[in-house]
Design an enzyme around this catalytic site. Structure first.
Site, PDB file in Angstrom:
ATOM      1  N   ASP A  55       0.876  -1.197   0.017  1.00  0.00           N
ATOM      2  CA  ASP A  55       0.117   0.050  -0.200  1.00  0.00           C
ATOM      3  C   ASP A  55       0.827   1.314  -0.167  1.00  0.00           C
ATOM      4  OD1 ASP A  55      -2.414   1.486  -0.114  1.00  0.00           O
ATOM      5  OD2 ASP A  55      -3.030   0.820   1.936  1.00  0.00           O
ATOM      6  N   GLU A 114      -7.664  -0.481   5.309  1.00  0.00           N
ATOM      7  CA  GLU A 114      -6.325  -0.721   5.184  1.00  0.00           C
ATOM      8  C   GLU A 114      -5.687  -1.193   6.442  1.00  0.00           C
ATOM      9  OE1 GLU A 114      -5.599   2.859   1.890  1.00  0.00           O
ATOM     10  OE2 GLU A 114      -5.407   3.288   3.604  1.00  0.00           O
TER      11      GLU A 114
END
Length: 294
Positions: A136, A158
């Site tokens: 990410d 996330e």
């Protein structure tokens, strides 16, 4: 807060064979020029056009997949303009047969839609609770490799996915590096809509967040720029407060802990002590930063 020791490793330049064939020659040249490295301690001379920010994002996104994703893995797919290229690369390598039997857990509806279009097999943490690697981007990275994430409004999903990964690979360009968290990029905090103004006042009064100015995100949750008049709504149906600072936060861990214990807060954008490696693209090429001992 004392900074942890870091290890920095310069990477070999990308070989032309690893650059997607569909890229125009000018982009390939720019990417290779940006990545071409001399040995540390020696100056490098680059000719031709400098790589754009999107090209740098593509380089680190592709590099992360090439170096850290193997066949048979369960992986976490991040959200945002840099993570987009990592998802793209996974799809390319599955289609070409370089990767097989990869299962992915997406961190947002946007990433889910992109992965589905690319034919990537998807799952959730309910069926795949342990991930081999998550990739990410980040909005800020400090010297201790603590992060600020959530510019795209997906930091809750996330964080829950990336905390389940054995290896968390962060991909950024050099503009995301900073000396201290806070002034570089506002800290996103997802809050329940009920009494959100009260929650903002409580957050502003937290000792570790002294000097912060909470601002309700309006318009799209996918960016922290006002592009509408209604509160931005996350994939989870919540609001986002962006905490603005004029001075660096003295203790990110303490700030994270105090936010987490605040009633009304769903999740904050501090990602402390989670990073396994940061892959950075900049004017001097691509390099890695790791916590000491990782």
């Amino acid at each position: 807060m004392a900074a942890r020791g870091l290890a920095v490793r310069w990477l070999r330049p990308l070989r032309a064979s690893k650059v997607p064939h569909a890229l125009p020659a000018s982009v390939v040249a720019a990417g290779l020029a940006c990545c071409a490295m001399s040995m540390p301690g020696h100056k490098r001379h680059v000719t031709g056009m400098a790589a754009s920010q999107d090209e740098l994002k593509k380089q680190v996104g592709y590099k992360a997949v090439d170096d850290y994703v193997k066949s048979g893995m369960v992986i976490g797919l991040g959200t945002g303009s840099t993570a987009y290229f990592a998802v793209e690369r996974v799809g390319q390598k599955l289609r070409s047969g370089e990767l097989k039997d990869v299962v992915a857990v997406p961190t947002s509806k946007r990433t889910q839609e992109q992965a589905e279009k690319l034919g990537i097999k998807l799952a959730t943490l309910d069926t795949q609770p342990k991930l081999d690697v998550a990739i990410d981007g980040a909005d800020s990275v400090d010297k201790s490799l603590n992060l600020v994430k959530g510019g795209g409004g997906a930091h809750f999903r996330e964080k829950i996915v990336e905390a389940a990964a054995r290896t968390f690979v962060v991909i950024v360009d050099e503009s995301k590096l900073c000396d201290g968290l806070g002034p570089h990029f506002p800290i996103p905090v997802e809050v329940v809509p009920f009494c959100h103004e009260h929650t903002a006042r409580v957050i502003k009064a937290l000792p570790a967040l002294e000097g912060c100015e909470p601002v309700l995100r309006l318009g799209s949750a996918a960016n922290n720029k006002r592009d509408g008049d209604e509160p931005a709504v996350t994939d989870n149906g919540n609001y986002i407060l962006d905490l603005h600072f004029k001075k660096p936060i003295k203790d990110a861990r303490a700030a994270a802990k105090q936010l987490k214990s605040t009633i009304g807060v769903v999740e904050h954008g501090f990602f402390t002590d989670m990073t396994s490696v940061v892959i950075v693209a900049g004017k001097e090429g691509i390099y890695e930063k790791k916590p000491k001992g990782w």
